[in-house]
Each structure stands twice: as structure tokens, then as C-alpha cells.
Design an enzyme around this catalytic site. Structure first.
Site, PDB file in Angstrom:
ATOM      1  N   LYS A 297       1.223  -1.654   0.333  1.00 57.41           N
ATOM      2  CA  LYS A 297       0.021  -0.156   0.323  1.00 57.41           C
ATOM      3  C   LYS A 297       0.911   1.510  -0.069  1.00 57.41           C
ATOM      4  O   LYS A 297       1.302   1.813   0.808  1.00 57.41           O
ATOM      5  CB  LYS A 297      -1.240   0.333   1.518  1.00 57.41           C
TER       6      LYS A 297
ATOM      7  N   GLU B 269      11.394   2.074   9.877  1.00 54.49           N
ATOM      8  CA  GLU B 269      12.044   3.454   9.297  1.00 54.49           C
ATOM      9  C   GLU B 269      11.247   4.745   9.511  1.00 54.49           C
ATOM     10  O   GLU B 269      10.178   4.713   8.760  1.00 54.49           O
ATOM     11  CB  GLU B 269      12.414   3.273   7.324  1.00 54.49           C
TER      12      GLU B 269
ATOM     13  N   CYS C 270      14.235  11.580   5.045  1.00 55.03           N
ATOM     14  CA  CYS C 270      14.342  11.326   6.135  1.00 55.03           C
ATOM     15  C   CYS C 270      16.174  11.560   6.686  1.00 55.03           C
ATOM     16  O   CYS C 270      16.535  11.545   7.627  1.00 55.03           O
ATOM     17  CB  CYS C 270      14.572   9.580   6.256  1.00 55.03           C
TER      18      CYS C 270
ATOM     19  N   GLU D 222      11.889  16.891  13.450  1.00 55.51           N
ATOM     20  CA  GLU D 222      11.423  17.093  12.150  1.00 55.51           C
ATOM     21  C   GLU D 222      10.585  17.539  11.971  1.00 55.51           C
ATOM     22  O   GLU D 222       9.971  17.123  11.591  1.00 55.51           O
ATOM     23  CB  GLU D 222      11.069  14.666  12.136  1.00 55.51           C
TER      24      GLU D 222
HETATM   25  C1  UN1 Z   1      15.602   9.342   2.695  1.00 54.72           C
HETATM   26  O1  UN1 Z   1      15.627   9.843   2.726  1.00 54.72           O
HETATM   27  O2  UN1 Z   1      14.281   9.666   2.274  1.00 54.72           O
HETATM   28  O3  UN1 Z   1      20.876   8.378   0.675  1.00 54.72           O
HETATM   29  C2  UN1 Z   1      16.259   8.227   1.571  1.00 54.72           C
HETATM   30  C3  UN1 Z   1      19.202   9.111  -0.282  1.00 54.72           C
HETATM   31  C4  UN1 Z   1      18.721   8.222  -1.067  1.00 54.72           C
HETATM   32  C5  UN1 Z   1      17.133   7.890  -0.712  1.00 54.72           C
HETATM   33  C6  UN1 Z   1      16.821   8.579   0.765  1.00 54.72           C
HETATM   34  N1  UN1 Z   1      19.292   6.962  -1.470  1.00 54.72           N
HETATM   35  O4  UN1 Z   1      19.530  10.330  -0.458  1.00 54.72           O
END
Ligand code: UN1
Length: 520
Positions: free
Chosen positions: A196, A271, A305, A407
Site C-alpha cells: 500500500k 524506518e 529522511c 523533524e
Molecule cells: C530518504 O532519505 O528518505 O540517500 C531516502 C539518499 C537516497 C535515499 C534516501 N538514496 O538520499
């Protein structure tokens, strides 16, 4: 990561009437059939750069739809599990080829539904390609091990087995890459899947699943249901036949997912957020550090993230660094990601605008930091119909301020002065998350010191906090996750369970070594 938006629901539609006449419907994929939801309802996926642009309509899936998807996945499970892993992998290599073939279209469609600039959506698709090729290679490895047994004429080995039915719940900020991080390893390991995607970005997952069908993934092995977390998402998370939930998203939702999985003893891989720090020491190459901070903070409009949402800078270079950063931030062009001149696209939705501007206010009023640039929503000209926010820098912040701790998930970064490496490390570690960190220095000793002391899942030297590669594990410590790692070979530990096997070829009863006193 920020909460997924509800702005696509019937209550908060963004789209204008003009574009609606030709809007395509993208159904669910269940048991190899493309089907509407049992609810008969569809939600609109709109373009955050121009909400009059409706990208598509997607099913508002129900518990019944999830039930059908689970049932299809169960039916397909044994055949898929028994297909030798190298054969499963061959299908996935074909998938990789299809993703390459359609990369440009997928990137454009992703920019339309998610907002980030074309270069970055191309990168997102590329990450799915890399993940597919890399992980498909596991079809010819999936290594277990053998080891000496304690008893004579006895053989001991350990093999991986699929966990079973996997529920994958994916975020909107990497709408193809992150689904691929979960889907591809789940498949190569022999699991079946119900996925999903976030309701903001269902099209990119639809494209990925459609490509799976074309590549020859058998019916029922991958099932797609779109819709909302409270209904479709919850039905997956709570379904007794779904053995594993892999979730990437907000800390708040992650906590609910973890609780639900604990209730029914399901495997759970989470995550979640980050508050990633760049540490700039007094000997750093300042131009490079500024470039890194700009990219880390404002790339993907700060909606990674791994975004560099804090910069801790040594007092000796603090003033100069901050001036340079602010200068660069002011020069960034904010606009539609489809326009090649754009540096920073929109944020994802109205909720995100509200949350980010809320933090701008908190930073100024409650925290008392200095707003060095940005802080506003852009509403004029080409920005009138989208969710655009100026690249924003807070300076002179203290480490315990809310803008330094929480965040924000938008184009906002907080600059904090420091007087030593040790203090920078304390500040860096002094948050609830532990995803990524970086240091800018020319001193190898101090780089290694920081590498050792930062309690994060990812660390960079002389580059920003983003840029993870798919063959290395991805994930974080503390509040970022629950100890799992995606990508790398480590992801196999999420999607398989170990089976220890003992073969006794002595032809007689050999008790366990602990019970056998006199054996030769
Ligand atoms: C994320 O930060 O949400 O390292 C994922 C990166 C990507 C993945 C990021 N390969 O920026």
C-alpha cells in the site's frame, strides 16, 4: 518523516474542475487482475506544484479489498516460494530492464505527483533500478552457512527461508525507490506481498507493480491496494495472515504499526524519522561544506529522511559559513519540478505547508532563534496553485530548541554554533533520532573520532547527510527505527528467517551433545 496527507480525500480535494474530465483511473492489482475497490470510491492524486492538475484517480480501498489481496497472496505463495531463487531473480532482472526503458516517463509522472525536480525523480527511479539489479543478484546467493556439528557423523547447516506474506507500507518522498527497497528483496527471498503506497504518490508504485506484471511476476505474488492508512493500511497491519509488516513513514504512525504487530506477534520493520546533522569544523573547506548543507537541507525540499536539518558549525567559521549558506539559500529557484531551471520543488501537500510554517513560527517565537532567510509560503505568479515554501535558514539556534530537535520535513535548516568537536558530537547525538550524520574537516583524526562517536546508522565524511547507496545497509539507531536495516545484504534478514538444520548420518541415536556423556 512527515505525516502522509489526507488532502486527497474527498473532504479536502485540491484539484480544480477544469482538469477533471480526462483524468485516468488506476485500479488496484489483486490476484493478477486490475480491479476497482469494493467501495466503488476513488481519490484524486493531485500535483503539489499545481493543484489544478489531477494526476489520476485511485481506489479508496477497504478491508474487503485487503482481504482479497491477502487471499490472492496466500494462493500464490507456495508456487512462488518453491520456484528456485535464481528463477525468481531472472524475472526481477527483466523488471530492471523495464524500469530502464520507462525511466523518463516514470520520472515525469513522479514529479507530477510528488513535486521534486526531474533530476531527483530520475534518481528515485534509478535507485529502484539499482536495487532491482543488486538484489536480484541475491537469487544466486542467498547464502546460508555450514558449520561443524558437535557430534560425530552429524552435519550442521543454516538456510534462509521466506517469512511468508509481507505487508509493505511505503511513503511518498521516495515513491518508487523505497517501495523497491522492500518489494524486490521480499520477492527474491520467496515471499508474496500486499503493498500500500502513500495516498499522495500511488502512481509511482502503480508503475512499479505494472512493470512487475509485464516482467512476468506471477499473478497473486504482488498485490497493490491504494487508499488511506486508517482503513487499507490498518487492515494490512492487523491481518492475521500477514506475517511481516515493513513500514517507512512517520514516527507517530510507526508507533501504532509496531503496537499492532506486537499484539499479534508479527515481524515488524520500521524506518521513521531523522534529525540529521552536518558538523562543520574550523578547518573545513567552507565552499564544499556550504554546498553540502544546501543540497542536504533543500534537495527534495528537505523531505528526505536523511535531510540535513541541523548544521553545527565551529565558532571560528560560524559567521562566514552562515552568511554563505544564507546567500546560497536565497539564490535557489523554487518552482515546478518539471521546469529544468527549478532547484527546489513544492512540498507535498497542505498539511505539510501548515506543519512547516508552524515550525517557522515556533523557531521565531517560542525558541527565539534568528530567522536568517526564508520562512514564507510563496503564493504569487507561478506559485499560486502549489505548495511552495522558501528555503529557510534559522541561525544562532541552541541545541535544545524544538527546531533543533524535531523533524520538520521541509526546506528548513537550523544552524547551531559550537566550540569543539566534542561538543559538536554531543549536539549531533543529542536528538531522539539516529539516521545520518556528516562531518566536514580536513583532519583525518577528527573525522575518524566523529565516525566512531556518532551513534547513527549512516555517516559521511566531507559530504552531506544524503547519498546512501543500495548495496550498503540503510537505517538508523534510536527513534529512527527498530534495529533493522534495508538495502545491502542486511535486508535479507528482514525478509527471511533462519532455519538451522542437523543431519545425523551415524545410523544410531545420538542424543544432544549436552546429554551424551561418553561419545567418541
Ligand atoms: C530518504 O532519505 O528518505 O540517500 C531516502 C539518499 C537516497 C535515499 C534516501 N538514496 O538520499
Amino acid at each position: 518523516m512527515a505525516q502522509a496527507k489526507k488532502a486527497l480525500g474527498s473532504s479536502q480535494k485540491k484539484g480544480g474542475a477544469a482538469a477533471r474530465t480526462v483524468v485516468k483511473k488506476y485500479p488496484n492489482y489483486i490476484g493478477g487482475e486490475w480491479v476497482a475497490s469494493s467501495s466503488g470510491e476513488w481519490f484524486e492524486n493531485t500535483n503539489p506544484a499545481d493543484t489544478r492538475d489531477v494526476v489520476g484517480r485511485f481506489p479508496v480501498s477497504t478491508r474487503e479489498d485487503v482481504e482479497a489481496a491477502v487471499s490472492a497472496a496466500k494462493t500464490a505463495a507456495d508456487r512462488w516460494r518453491r520456484l528456485p531463487a535464481p528463477r525468481r531473480a531472472e524475472i526481477l532482472f527483466r523488471l530492471g530492464e523495464l524500469l530502464i526503458r520507462d525511466k523518463d516517463r516514470f520520472a515525469r509522472e513522479m514529479t507530477r505527483e510528488m513535486g521534486k525536480v526531474l533530476k531527483e525523480t530520475g534518481g528515485d527511479v534509478q535507485e529502484a533500478i539499482d536495487c532491482t539489479y543488486y538484489t536480484a543478484g541475491e537469487g544466486r546467493r542467498l547464502h546460508g552457512f555450514t558449520t561443524p556439528a558437535e557430534m560425530p557423523d552429524k552435519f550442521a547447516m543454516c538456510v534462509r527461508q521466506p517469512v511468508g506474506l509481507c505487508g509493505l507500507i511505503t511513503p511518498w518522498n521516495f515513491p518508487m525507490a523505497i517501495p523497491s527497497w522492500k518489494l524486490i528483496p521480499a520477492l527474491v527471498c520467496g515471499n508474496t506481498v500486499v503493498i500500500k503506497p502513500a495516498e499522495d504518490t500511488p502512481l509511482s508504485t502503480y508503475n512499479l507493480v505494472k512493470a512487475c506484471e509485464e516482467a512476468g511476476v506471477p499473478a497473486g505474488v504482488v498485490n497493490l491496494v491504494t487508499g488511506y492508512g486508517e482503513t487499507a493500511g490498518a487492515a494490512i497491519v492487523n491481518h492475521p495472515s500477514v506475517r511481516l509488516i515493513s513500514f517507512t513513514g512517520s514516527t507517530e504512525t510507526g508507533r501504532v504499526v509496531a503496537g499492532a504487530c506486537a499484539e499479534r506477534n508479527a515481524i515488524c520493520s520500521l524506518e521513521m524519522g531523522g534529525k540529521n546533522v552536518i558538523m562543520v569544523l574550523e578547518d573545513a573547506d567552507l565552499d564544499l561544506a556550504v554546498e553540502g548543507a544546501v543540497w542536504g537541507a533543500f534537495g527534495t525540499s528537505g523531505q528526505r529522511c536523511t535531510a540535513s536539518s541541523r548544521v553545527v558549525v565551529h565558532k571560528k567559521v560560524y559567521k562566514k559559513f552562515t552568511q554563505m549558506l544564507v546567500e546560497r539559500a536565497k539564490g535557489l529557484r523554487v518552482g515546478n519540478g518539471l521546469d529544468e531551471k527549478t532547484d527546489v520543488g513544492p512540498v507535498i501537500n497542505a498539511d505539510a505547508v501548515h506543519k512547516i510554517l508552524g515550525y517557522v513560527e515556533i523557531g521565531q517565537r517560542e525558541d527565539g532563534a534568528r530567522l536568517a532567510c526564508g520562512g514564507n509560503r510563496l503564493t504569487g505568479g507561478g506559485h499560486a496553485n502549489g505548495y511552495f515554501i522558501e528555503p529557510t535558514v534559522f541561525a544562532d539556534a541552541a541545541p535544545d530548541m524544538r527546531i533543533s530537535q524535531e523533524e520538520i520535513f521541509g526546506p528548513v535548516t537550523t544552524v547551531i554554533p559550537t566550540s569543539s568537536l566534542e561538543e559538536a558530537i554531543d549536539i549531533g547525538n543529542g536528538v531522539r533520532y539516529g539516521l545520518s550524520a556528516s562531518i566536514y574537516t580536513r583532519d583525518v583524526n577528527r573525522a575518524f573520532r566523529a565516525m566512531q562517536e556518532m551513534y547513527t546508522g549512516i555517516f559521511y565524511v566531507n559530504s552531506s547527510t544524503i547519498g546512501a547507496e543500495v548495496h550498503l545497509p540503510f537505517g538508523g539507531t534510536k527513534g529512527t527505527g527498530n534495529g533493522h536495516r534495508e538495502a545491502g545484504t542486511q535486508v535479507l534478514d528482514i525478509f527471511t528467517e533462519w532455519k538451522s538444520i542437523y543431519v545425523d548420518y551415524s545410523g544410531k541415536l545420538q542424543r544432544a551433545q549436552i546429554d551424551e556423556v561418553n561419545f567418541e
